[in-house]
Design a protein around this motif. Structure first.
Motif, short mmCIF file in Angstrom:
data_model
loop_
_atom_site.label_atom_id
_atom_site.label_comp_id
_atom_site.label_asym_id
_atom_site.label_seq_id
_atom_site.Cartn_x
_atom_site.Cartn_y
_atom_site.Cartn_z
N LYS A 94 -14.43 -2.81 -15.24
CA LYS A 94 -14.77 -3.86 -14.29
C LYS A 94 -14.98 -3.24 -12.92
O LYS A 94 -14.18 -2.43 -12.46
CB LYS A 94 -13.66 -4.91 -14.22
CG LYS A 94 -13.99 -6.10 -13.34
CD LYS A 94 -12.86 -7.12 -13.35
CE LYS A 94 -13.19 -8.30 -12.44
NZ LYS A 94 -12.08 -9.29 -12.40
N ASN A 107 -17.76 -7.77 -9.13
CA ASN A 107 -18.08 -8.96 -9.92
C ASN A 107 -18.91 -8.63 -11.15
O ASN A 107 -19.63 -9.48 -11.66
CB ASN A 107 -18.82 -9.98 -9.05
CG ASN A 107 -17.95 -10.52 -7.93
OD1 ASN A 107 -16.76 -10.74 -8.13
ND2 ASN A 107 -18.54 -10.74 -6.76
N THR A 108 -18.82 -7.39 -11.61
CA THR A 108 -19.61 -6.97 -12.78
C THR A 108 -18.71 -6.28 -13.80
O THR A 108 -17.64 -5.75 -13.47
CB THR A 108 -20.75 -6.02 -12.37
OG1 THR A 108 -20.18 -4.83 -11.79
CG2 THR A 108 -21.68 -6.67 -11.38
N PRO A 128 -23.29 -9.09 -14.76
CA PRO A 128 -22.48 -9.94 -13.88
C PRO A 128 -21.49 -10.75 -14.70
O PRO A 128 -21.79 -11.19 -15.82
CB PRO A 128 -23.52 -10.83 -13.19
CG PRO A 128 -24.69 -10.85 -14.12
CD PRO A 128 -24.71 -9.52 -14.81
N ILE A 129 -20.29 -10.96 -14.13
CA ILE A 129 -19.25 -11.71 -14.86
C ILE A 129 -19.66 -13.17 -15.02
O ILE A 129 -19.47 -13.75 -16.09
CB ILE A 129 -17.91 -11.58 -14.11
CG1 ILE A 129 -17.43 -10.13 -14.17
CG2 ILE A 129 -16.86 -12.51 -14.73
CD1 ILE A 129 -16.16 -9.87 -13.40
N HIS A 130 -20.26 -13.72 -13.98
CA HIS A 130 -20.69 -15.13 -14.02
C HIS A 130 -22.20 -15.18 -14.07
O HIS A 130 -22.89 -14.61 -13.21
CB HIS A 130 -20.17 -15.89 -12.80
CG HIS A 130 -18.67 -15.89 -12.71
ND1 HIS A 130 -17.87 -16.62 -13.55
CD2 HIS A 130 -17.84 -15.24 -11.85
CE1 HIS A 130 -16.60 -16.42 -13.24
NE2 HIS A 130 -16.55 -15.61 -12.21
#
Length: 415
Positions: free
Chosen positions: A335, A338-339, A410-412
């Protein structure tokens, strides 16, 4: 406004302006000295009454420069508006009369002309402050009125490029009646035409792939019938091998087309589980290539599990295919901000730096190796799948050989 003030100040303080000022001073001082000596030799200067001579020559002339002239005996022979000039604001020059005697001329240091003073004073006035604020507000509103629709059109075109979804600009934008309205209409027309051309191309690939499956199935059936009568035929085995290769190619073309056309629902994806599942599948196909997996805890993203599975399968499959027997393929997740980054490292022959970008193009293989078992679609499918998540695909050549492929996700999921 700042530039205007700078020009005025630099003009006033320039050497050219100062030189012109001193030339005018010396020219006027010489004329006064020459007249004084002429009047003195003609007896027109009363003894002890220099002030009368000065007053007679000065009167109320406005073209005279303030100065004070002293002869070689220290006597003031001319004086004009120098009483209130402070010593630190004075400077001296020498002039010579017709008698070749020196005269000392005291003058004021160069100062800005009246017009410059008026302009600079306006810059410091309250009225100018109000003008500046009003013009700044008007400029801000004008800029906002121009930049806001341009930014919207830029975001509109980027949204189409990322999501491949056709949507018309707002009617208010199209009905503006100015150049920005025309630009919005042109962008809408371009997007529709581009989407239509891309859709036609994808549909063609899809239709051709489906149409090829029917004769391919008949060819496989015919080969099976021939194989029953002659099971050891080398030609039948070659037909089976070619049919399997064509079937794999058709499936990859369908997968590539499917990524462009289908927009599945966003789901939570456990990246570690996907990596483990693909690693297990690769262990069956490449039993001599060990896969070392190092997963970051709770590596989850919002995305499309099927598309991500295809990308992992193609990239890890390539790493296993080109790795020497017994050499491990290193698979890891980490991690970063935010990726989530998925790294796949092999110890194979690697890829030249100038070919890395070309590898992401459909049907391209490094070194144009047409004899290999691949079709040049694996990395293209992986790139499409990762871009569908709003991520990027990066490739590096480590110094000790091999190839490192990184999938930055990207996480989101961006909406």
């Amino acid at each position: 406004m700042a530039a205007t003030g700078y020009v005025l100040v630099s003009k006033y303080s320039s050497d050219e302006y100062n030189q012109r000022y001193f030339n005018d001073v010396l020219s006027q001082a010489e004329r006064i000295v020459w007249r004084y000596e002429q009047d003195l030799s003609n007896g027109n200067v009363p003894k002890g009454k220099i002030k009368e001579w000065i007053g007679r020559n000065v009167k109320k002339r406005s073209d005279l420069i303030p100065m004070q002239i002293v002869d070689n005996t220290g006597r003031t022979i001319y004086h004009f508006r120098m009483n209130k000039v402070k010593p630190r604001d004075r400077t001296e020059r020498l002039v010579y009369g017709l008698s070749a005697l020196p005269y000392r001329v005291e003058i004021r240091l160069p100062e800005a002309p009246r017009i410059f003073k008026q302009v600079l004073y306006r810059f410091q006035s309250l009225q100018f402050v109000f003008i500046f604020i009003a013009s700044a507000l008007v400029s801000a509103l004008l800029s906002w009125g121009i930049v806001r629709p341009i930014n919207y059109l830029g975001a509109f075109s980027r949204r189409y490029a990322n999501q491949q979804q056709v949507a018309a600009p707002p009617k208010a934008m199209l009905a503006r009646g100015d150049e920005l309205g025309d630009l919005a209409a042109d962008i809408s027309f371009m997007i529709n035409k581009t989407h239509q051309a891309a859709s036609n191309q994808q549909q063609l690939l899809h239709d051709v792939s489906h149409e090829l499956r029917a004769p391919l199935a008949r060819l496989q059936a015919s080969a099976a019938i021939i194989e029953q009568h002659n099971p050891e035929s080398r030609h039948v085995k070659q037909i089976h091998s070619d049919c399997e290769r064509m079937s794999a190619l058709i499936q990859q073309i369908l997968n590539y087309s499917k990524l462009e056309k289908v927009n599945p629902v966003v789901e939570m994806c456990n990246v570690n589980r996907l990596c483990e599942r693909v690693a297990d599948d690769m262990a069956v196909h490449y039993p001599s290539i060990p896969i070392e997996f190092n997963g970051y805890p709770n590596a989850e993203i919002s995305g499309y599990p099927e598309a991500l599975h295809q990308a992992l399968e193609n990239i890890i499959g390539n790493a296993c295919k080109y790795s020497p027997r017994g050499e491990p393929v290193e698979l890891s997740t980490q991690k970063q901000g935010n990726t989530v980054i998925i790294s796949v490292r092999d110890h194979g022959p690697g890829v030249k730096e100038d070919e890395m970008e070309k590898l992401l193009q459909p049907f391209y293989r490094a070194g144009n190796q047409m004899h290999t078992s691949g079709f040049g679609l694996g990395l293209s499918i992986a790139k499409k799948a990762i871009e569908k998540h709003g991520g990027t695909l990066r490739m590096h050549s480590p110094t000790d050989g091999g190839l490192l492929v990184e999938m930055v996700l990207p996480i989101h999921q961006q909406k």
